[in-house]
Design a protein around this motif. Sequence first.
Motif, PDB file in Angstrom:
ATOM      1  N   ASP A   1       0.787  -1.262   0.000  1.00  0.00           N
ATOM      2  CA  ASP A   1       0.000   0.000   0.000  1.00  0.00           C
ATOM      3  C   ASP A   1       0.806   1.293   0.000  1.00  0.00           C
ATOM      4  N   THR A   2       1.869   1.360   0.772  1.00  0.00           N
ATOM      5  CA  THR A   2       2.655   2.595   0.718  1.00  0.00           C
ATOM      6  C   THR A   2       4.139   2.237   0.735  1.00  0.00           C
ATOM      7  N   TYR A   3       4.932   3.196   0.283  1.00  0.00           N
ATOM      8  CA  TYR A   3       6.384   3.038   0.294  1.00  0.00           C
ATOM      9  C   TYR A   3       6.857   3.313   1.712  1.00  0.00           C
ATOM     10  N   ASP A   4       7.443   2.342   2.360  1.00  0.00           N
ATOM     11  CA  ASP A   4       7.896   2.492   3.734  1.00  0.00           C
ATOM     12  C   ASP A   4       9.260   1.813   3.833  1.00  0.00           C
ATOM     13  N   GLN A   5      10.275   2.647   4.156  1.00  0.00           N
ATOM     14  CA  GLN A   5      11.643   2.110   4.161  1.00  0.00           C
ATOM     15  C   GLN A   5      12.048   1.577   5.552  1.00  0.00           C
ATOM     16  N   THR A   6      11.129   1.670   6.527  1.00  0.00           N
ATOM     17  CA  THR A   6      11.441   1.196   7.884  1.00  0.00           C
ATOM     18  C   THR A   6      11.937  -0.263   7.838  1.00  0.00           C
ATOM     19  N   GLY A   7      13.034  -0.503   8.457  1.00  0.00           N
ATOM     20  CA  GLY A   7      13.525  -1.877   8.513  1.00  0.00           C
ATOM     21  C   GLY A   7      14.424  -2.251   7.351  1.00  0.00           C
ATOM     22  N   ASP A   8      14.402  -1.446   6.274  1.00  0.00           N
ATOM     23  CA  ASP A   8      15.184  -1.814   5.081  1.00  0.00           C
ATOM     24  C   ASP A   8      16.684  -1.829   5.374  1.00  0.00           C
ATOM     25  N   GLU A   9      17.151  -0.847   6.142  1.00  0.00           N
ATOM     26  CA  GLU A   9      18.601  -0.774   6.370  1.00  0.00           C
ATOM     27  C   GLU A   9      19.106  -2.033   7.077  1.00  0.00           C
ATOM     28  N   ALA A  10      18.390  -2.463   8.119  1.00  0.00           N
ATOM     29  CA  ALA A  10      18.795  -3.667   8.860  1.00  0.00           C
ATOM     30  C   ALA A  10      18.765  -4.890   7.927  1.00  0.00           C
ATOM     31  N   THR A  11      17.734  -4.967   7.102  1.00  0.00           N
ATOM     32  CA  THR A  11      17.607  -6.107   6.191  1.00  0.00           C
ATOM     33  C   THR A  11      18.732  -6.095   5.159  1.00  0.00           C
TER      34      THR A  11
END
Lengths: 245, 245
Positions: free
Chosen positions: A183-193
């Motif tokens: 539904d929306t662009y959310d970068q939360t968590g991307d850096e850790a992943t």
Amino acid sequence: MNDVMRLLTQHRSIRKFTDDPVDQSTVEVCVQAGQAAATSSFIQACTVIQVSAGETRDKLAEWAGGQAYVSSAPVFMVFCADMKRHALACDMHQADMLSGYTEQFLTASIDCALFAQNVVTAAQSEGLGICYIGGLRNNPQAVSDALGLPDLVYPVFGLCLGYPDQNPETKPRLPLSVVLKQDTYDQTGDEATIREYDQHVRHYYETRTGGNKSMTWSEQISGMLQKEARPHMLPFLQERGFLKR
Amino acid sequence: MNDVMRLLTQHRSIRKFTDDPVDQSTVEVCVQAGQAAATSSFIQACTVIQVSAGETRDKLAEWAGGQAYVSSAPVFMVFCADMKRHALACDMHQADMLSGYTEQFLTASIDCALFAQNVVTAAQSEGLGICYIGGLRNNPQAVSDALGLPDLVYPVFGLCLGYPDQNPETKPRLPLSVVLKQDTYDQTGDEATIREYDQHVRHYYETRTGGNKSMTWSEQISGMLQKEARPHMLPFLQERGFLKR
């Protein structure tokens, strides 16, 4: 996962081919599979130039940054975004063509990519290996001259085809959670992943090169993005009649 | 022609879907097939936003020019060219990112197209039907706002997925001789071939519409090219950080 999905997920670029020739009928059926791909507003803006082995091919290999397999692959094709055919359609109806729009550049380029990816899947389904050659854009003017491309046509990328003489591993891709969002662009968590993924990529390179190359994905990307990216592309494309407005 | 080639050549856009839901696991395996496509210099620049049915989807359908199936398709995804992830990689390494190059716009857009075409093939191999939605580019700013897309990300196209509730014919493509050329670009003979092809296209439309639409390919193209092609695209893309040099 069915057979087609397995075929798609097993993709890796092949840069070493056997001497076995590829039947021209196989090339043609692959190109026809390419034509069957979706095309924006029916524009069919992709033209494929198949380049036989010889002097021109050797020059293309050199311009692409010295990629010898461009020269030696049993089949080499250049995928061109082609609006010249549309200029012809306009001439046939005494219509004034409005060209140079960014949207036209984009749809023609995407047409080529959808087309090429179908060619690739068709080829791989016949046991062929492939390698895309973006390096043609190192010197797109020389490539255009060598292939006699008129204005309103530009070489998007090349493609090597042949029977594989190597069996490289598939390269690990970003985790799904980074790439598929809800539904929306959310970068939360991307850096850790990405940090975790980086270690898989490092391991992949170390294993494949016997320890000679040790690099993460984010290192590779950040290194690349500190350099200019083919700054000649915009003036080249504008000169050929694209991206003028 | 093998089964995979048959699958590829049987493509036609599906705009009417049954109510049968599509398992999320099927969506995910299709997206993973997409990720497996070749990616320019390993950039992996495609992010997919899956949009659930509801208000946002209804708005997307409207912005795409009132395409109701965008609203009603069991699955709808927006394929975004994403360099924001690369800005993150640069931040992770305190690297100054050089952005805005036409080459970067092109490779990110092509990455999306190769990715999407694999998703399409994977989906079709499971009996799903698809329709690309370029119409999102009618109003890319509104689409970006609705999906919360940051700078360095733009919506390339949408994709409807679902089980087909219609069985349209495949649309005839240009003859191979127009599209596949040997060694050099040579348009000799193309006009005559296109004139012949035009009659097949006219017949296709007449048959499909019970005589209501009668148009050739060159008429359709020449009609379209006398109009502006989404002139907002260049300023929109530049505002988002693309195509600045």
